[in-house]
Motif scaffolding. Structure first.
Motif, PDB file in Angstrom:
ATOM      1  N   TYR A 307      34.972  51.545  43.614  1.00 32.12           N
ATOM      2  CA  TYR A 307      34.892  51.790  42.044  1.00 32.12           C
ATOM      3  C   TYR A 307      35.745  52.963  41.606  1.00 32.12           C
ATOM      4  N   SER A 308      36.710  52.950  40.637  1.00 31.58           N
ATOM      5  CA  SER A 308      37.152  54.126  40.228  1.00 31.58           C
ATOM      6  C   SER A 308      36.160  55.257  39.730  1.00 31.58           C
ATOM      7  N   ALA A 309      36.432  56.585  39.909  1.00 30.19           N
ATOM      8  CA  ALA A 309      35.672  57.474  39.345  1.00 30.19           C
ATOM      9  C   ALA A 309      35.597  57.693  37.779  1.00 30.19           C
ATOM     10  N   ASP A 310      34.280  57.959  37.625  1.00 28.19           N
ATOM     11  CA  ASP A 310      33.623  57.778  36.063  1.00 28.19           C
ATOM     12  C   ASP A 310      34.643  58.815  35.268  1.00 28.19           C
ATOM     13  N   SER A 311      34.898  59.950  35.984  1.00 29.00           N
ATOM     14  CA  SER A 311      35.490  61.039  35.129  1.00 29.00           C
ATOM     15  C   SER A 311      37.024  61.368  35.506  1.00 29.00           C
ATOM     16  N   PHE A 312      37.483  60.062  35.883  1.00 28.25           N
ATOM     17  CA  PHE A 312      38.867  60.538  36.334  1.00 28.25           C
ATOM     18  C   PHE A 312      39.928  60.116  34.983  1.00 28.25           C
ATOM     19  N   PRO A 313      40.732  61.177  34.857  1.00 27.27           N
ATOM     20  CA  PRO A 313      41.018  62.457  35.699  1.00 27.27           C
ATOM     21  C   PRO A 313      40.141  63.548  35.243  1.00 27.27           C
ATOM     22  N   ASN A 314      39.885  64.265  36.003  1.00 25.36           N
ATOM     23  CA  ASN A 314      38.923  65.513  35.956  1.00 25.36           C
ATOM     24  C   ASN A 314      39.454  66.434  34.787  1.00 25.36           C
ATOM     25  N   THR A 315      40.673  66.633  34.607  1.00 18.58           N
ATOM     26  CA  THR A 315      41.490  67.638  33.997  1.00 18.58           C
ATOM     27  C   THR A 315      41.981  67.224  32.562  1.00 18.58           C
ATOM     28  N   SER A 316      41.546  66.175  32.209  1.00 16.59           N
ATOM     29  CA  SER A 316      41.965  65.601  31.111  1.00 16.59           C
ATOM     30  C   SER A 316      40.949  64.897  30.263  1.00 16.59           C
ATOM     31  N   ASN A 318      40.941  62.528  27.987  1.00 18.85           N
ATOM     32  CA  ASN A 318      41.064  61.156  28.024  1.00 18.85           C
ATOM     33  C   ASN A 318      40.987  60.725  29.340  1.00 18.85           C
ATOM     34  N   LYS A 319      39.660  59.791  29.619  1.00 16.82           N
ATOM     35  CA  LYS A 319      39.382  59.421  30.844  1.00 16.82           C
ATOM     36  C   LYS A 319      40.003  57.779  30.793  1.00 16.82           C
ATOM     37  N   MET A 320      40.320  57.677  32.136  1.00 17.80           N
ATOM     38  CA  MET A 320      41.049  56.281  32.494  1.00 17.80           C
ATOM     39  C   MET A 320      39.689  55.210  32.366  1.00 17.80           C
ATOM     40  N   GLY A 321      39.981  54.110  32.136  1.00 17.65           N
ATOM     41  CA  GLY A 321      39.026  52.871  32.046  1.00 17.65           C
ATOM     42  C   GLY A 321      38.754  52.713  33.662  1.00 17.65           C
ATOM     43  N   SER A 322      37.984  51.732  33.672  1.00 17.24           N
ATOM     44  CA  SER A 322      37.268  51.258  34.996  1.00 17.24           C
ATOM     45  C   SER A 322      38.370  50.548  35.681  1.00 17.24           C
ATOM     46  N   GLU A 323      38.542  50.811  36.778  1.00 19.46           N
ATOM     47  CA  GLU A 323      39.544  50.083  37.912  1.00 19.46           C
ATOM     48  C   GLU A 323      38.885  49.769  38.983  1.00 19.46           C
ATOM     49  N   ASN A 324      38.398  48.666  39.101  1.00 16.21           N
ATOM     50  CA  ASN A 324      37.229  48.235  40.180  1.00 16.21           C
ATOM     51  C   ASN A 324      38.018  47.089  41.235  1.00 16.21           C
ATOM     52  N   LYS A 325      37.779  47.314  42.418  1.00 16.52           N
ATOM     53  CA  LYS A 325      38.389  46.397  43.371  1.00 16.52           C
ATOM     54  C   LYS A 325      37.049  45.656  44.033  1.00 16.52           C
ATOM     55  N   TRP A 326      37.445  44.401  44.290  1.00 13.21           N
ATOM     56  CA  TRP A 326      36.382  43.332  44.570  1.00 13.21           C
ATOM     57  C   TRP A 326      36.710  42.331  45.650  1.00 13.21           C
ATOM     58  N   LEU A 327      35.806  42.080  46.406  1.00 16.00           N
ATOM     59  CA  LEU A 327      36.156  40.759  47.436  1.00 16.00           C
ATOM     60  C   LEU A 327      35.212  39.545  46.958  1.00 16.00           C
ATOM     61  N   ASN A 328      35.734  38.564  46.590  1.00 16.27           N
ATOM     62  CA  ASN A 328      35.006  37.356  46.199  1.00 16.27           C
ATOM     63  C   ASN A 328      35.299  36.231  47.212  1.00 16.27           C
ATOM     64  N   GLY A 329      34.217  35.731  47.708  1.00 16.07           N
ATOM     65  CA  GLY A 329      34.317  34.814  49.090  1.00 16.07           C
ATOM     66  C   GLY A 329      33.635  33.784  48.837  1.00 16.07           C
ATOM     67  N   LEU A 330      34.035  32.461  49.261  1.00 12.94           N
ATOM     68  CA  LEU A 330      33.268  31.072  49.319  1.00 12.94           C
ATOM     69  C   LEU A 330      33.718  30.516  50.666  1.00 12.94           C
ATOM     70  N   GLN A 331      32.462  30.079  51.340  1.00  9.32           N
ATOM     71  CA  GLN A 331      32.736  29.431  52.555  1.00  9.32           C
ATOM     72  C   GLN A 331      31.941  28.297  52.643  1.00  9.32           C
ATOM     73  N   VAL A 332      32.474  27.237  52.916  1.00  6.49           N
ATOM     74  CA  VAL A 332      31.864  25.765  53.137  1.00  6.49           C
ATOM     75  C   VAL A 332      31.917  25.562  54.510  1.00  6.49           C
ATOM     76  N   GLY A 333      31.013  24.843  55.157  1.00  4.92           N
ATOM     77  CA  GLY A 333      31.110  24.530  56.482  1.00  4.92           C
ATOM     78  C   GLY A 333      30.286  23.169  56.753  1.00  4.92           C
ATOM     79  N   ALA A 334      30.189  22.840  58.309  1.00  4.03           N
ATOM     80  CA  ALA A 334      29.129  21.796  58.799  1.00  4.03           C
ATOM     81  C   ALA A 334      29.186  22.102  60.174  1.00  4.03           C
ATOM     82  N   ASN A 335      27.741  21.828  60.624  1.00  3.74           N
ATOM     83  CA  ASN A 335      27.321  21.978  62.108  1.00  3.74           C
ATOM     84  C   ASN A 335      26.980  20.410  62.510  1.00  3.74           C
ATOM     85  N   TRP A 336      27.564  20.239  63.598  1.00  4.06           N
ATOM     86  CA  TRP A 336      27.216  18.868  64.179  1.00  4.06           C
ATOM     87  C   TRP A 336      26.773  18.904  65.707  1.00  4.06           C
ATOM     88  N   SER A 337      25.491  18.606  65.952  1.00  2.30           N
ATOM     89  CA  SER A 337      24.911  18.059  67.407  1.00  2.30           C
ATOM     90  C   SER A 337      25.106  16.613  67.731  1.00  2.30           C
TER      91      SER A 337
END
Length: 577
Positions: A307-316, A318-337
């Motif tokens: 997550y980007s810092a809530d108060s970035f930049p500290n010395t301004s 005017n604060k920057m909007g939220s810049e967040n990084k994510w990992l979205n994953g989907l996995q499908v599979g099968a087991n067969w005995s």
């Protein structure tokens, strides 16, 4: 209840039960021997029990009346020839069978247990309810490790992670003559002693809900390793919060888990380190199909990376909007005995790393006192090595002295990452309890694009850039790739369960520079990251219950670019509980 009170209660119960048993046995036997005064032995015995307090008066009087009536109805028989005649003062006690004595003992024990449970002063073989809902689990590993470097390795490998963690590196040769921080690439590191310890508790909160907390060691808060190097002047070692999660299973086969938890996907350490834990939310579902040994599974994960810092930049103001990084994953599979204990498993996954690529900033006048640039947030919070990197800051030059303007730079990822991931595994029994497992793992970065990387960096590529034929670099000079794969065969007891079990494995890996983010995969092979290829082999032997010895050798070098050959040998003892 005091010990003396408990003893008195026990003696009272035993006396009462014994007296009652004796009286009933005498009635059943019909023994009505009389002394010279004409009073039967039974009547004397009952009177004695009443007088001693072993029988309550009302119960004793009832038995006494019954004994007197029985004596009046029973004629006195003449003693048989040779029989022993009772003398005055003799008391005849009938034999009590073992079965009757056992029954008396069980009744006394049951009575005491019932009284103890009802009064709450003792509950043998029981513990508080909350302790029965907790399960403690953990492991300890002691490892000796050696890292061996080729003398032909390049001795200029910049430690970009250290630059990003500091105040940047001034790339202007007029204002900074120092080299950037460099990694060791030629000097061996032999016989380093290292440990890993993890201790967790899992609580069964209800019929459908669980919770877990785990602590782990580690040199730092990096996500891919819980290994702690010993030494350091014998200083105490750190412990980190490794996991903290809640799980809800409302339906059969469905599990929803949130917090910080273990890897929810089926994957090798080519993509995700075995020590890596995930933040966020995961939904897992498993469904068997009939009785033919086939089942399906699926996992959906939503993982916040940064997550980007809530108060970035500290010395301004005017604060920057939220810049967040994510990992979205989907996995499908099968087991067969199928067949004679044959196991086949396959899974297809898609992993979208959102907003993790670097961003070239707006012009920033650091010379005028600014202490940030607009894209500083886009530098990775953690990296290993291998990915193509770009400079992030568009630093404005001082118009009064442009040649001597300091230019402290951070770096970010030049490529975006959308991964298509395929995992396969096949197990088959062989002989004498031994089995063979063959597995493969392939990854392709669907978002890899040299032209897009060059445009994003606006020419500021600083790694994986080959020499330009005409002296002017372009997108085609980026020396990288978008594929990774692993193959491995394991033979022996695939799961070590008892002393004497063993297995051995042999495998090969190839990871091109931008096939996957270098931050999250195994930290041992080529000492982590991408742009690596080579083989590895190892073996494990369980010499005591839950304790096993493991040795492994990993020999790897670069896929492209300057030579970087690194061999790693590890010998370790593991214990699980």
């Amino acid at each position: 209840m005091t010990r003396s009170t408990l003893r008195s209660t026990l003696l009272g119960l035993r006396s009462t039960a014994l007296a009652t048993g004796v009286a009933l046995s005498l009635f059943a036997a019909g023994a009505q021997a009389q002394d010279a005064a004409g009073e039967s032995t039974m009547i004397k015995l009952i009177r004695g029990l009443i007088d001693s307090g072993a029988l309550k008066p009302e119960a004793g009087q009832a038995l006494l009346l019954e004994a007197q009536r029985e004596a009046a109805r029973t004629p006195t028989a003449a003693p048989a020839a040779g029989a022993i005649v009772a003398q005055p003062g003799d008391v005849r006690v009938p034999y009590i069978p073992q079965s009757v004595r056992d029954e008396i003992r069980d009744e006394v024990k049951a009575g005491m247990m019932a009284q103890a449970k009802a009064e709450g002063w003792a509950a043998p073989d029981q513990v508080p309810d909350w302790t029965q809902r907790l399960r403690v689990q953990g492991d300890v590993r002691v490892r000796n490790e050696s890292r061996l470097y080729s003398e032909r390795n390049s001795d200029i490998e910049v430690d970009w992670a250290r630059i990003n963690a500091g105040n940047g590196y001034d790339v202007n040769g007029n204002t900074n003559l120092d080299l950037p921080p460099l990694r060791n690439t030629r000097q061996d590191r032999n016989n380093s002693w290292r440990i890993r310890a993890r201790l967790g508790v899992v609580a069964e909160l209800g019929e459908h809900t669980r919770a877990g907390v785990r602590l782990a060691t580690g040199n730092d808060n990096g996500p891919v390793s819980s290994t702690q190097t010993l030494g350091g002047g014998l200083a105490k070692k750190d412990a980190w919060l490794d996991q903290a999660w809640l799980s809800w299973a409302p339906l059969q086969g469905l599990d929803i888990i949130g917090g910080r938890f273990g890897n929810p996907y089926w994957s090798s350490d080519t993509l995700f380190s075995n020590d890596l834990n995930f933040d966020g939310l995961a939904i897992k579902y498993t469904r068997p199909l009939g009785d033919d040994g086939l089942s399906l599974f699926a996992t959906l994960g939503l993982t916040p990376l940064e997550y980007s810092a809530d108060s970035f930049p500290n010395t301004s103001q005017n604060k920057m909007g939220s810049e967040n990084k994510w990992l979205n994953g989907l996995q499908v599979g099968a087991n067969w005995s199928f067949g004679d204990q044959q196991q086949l498993r396959a899974a297809l996954g898609y992993y979208d790393f959102r907003n993790i690529a670097g961003e070239y900033s707006q012009p920033c006048a650091l010379y005028a006192g600014a202490d940030f640039c607009s894209s500083d947030w886009s530098r990775p919070a953690f990296m290993q090595k291998g990915n193509t990197l770009m400079l992030l800051r568009n630093i404005a030059l001082n118009p009064l002295d442009p040649a001597n303007t300091p230019m402290p730079q951070y770096v970010g990822l030049a490529s975006e990452f959308e991964l298509l991931d395929l995992n396969l595994s096949w197990e088959t029994p062989l002989f004498d309890g031994h089995a063979l497992r063959v597995e493969g793992h392939g990854i392709k970065n669907l978002a890899y694009d040299r032209n897009a990387m060059w445009e994003r960096a606006q020419g500021g590529i600083v790694t994986n850039l080959g020499a330009a034929a005409n002296g002017v670099a372009s997108a085609q000079d980026i020396d990288s790739g978008d594929m990774a794969y692993m193959v491995q065969a394991t033979f022996g007891q695939l799961a070590l369960k008892q002393a004497g079990d063993w297995n051995l494995w042999l495998g090969y890996k190839r990871l091109e520079a931008d096939a996957l983010p270098d931050a999250y995969n195994d930290s041992n092979f080529h000492l982590g990251g991408t742009n690596a290829k080579g083989y590895y082999l190892g073996s494990s032997y369980m010499f005591d219950k839950n304790v096993w010895l493991t040795g492994r050798w990993m020999a790897a070098k670069q896929v492209s670019g300057a030579p970087q050959s690194i061999d790693v040998f590890q010998l370790e003892v593991n214990a699980g509980f």
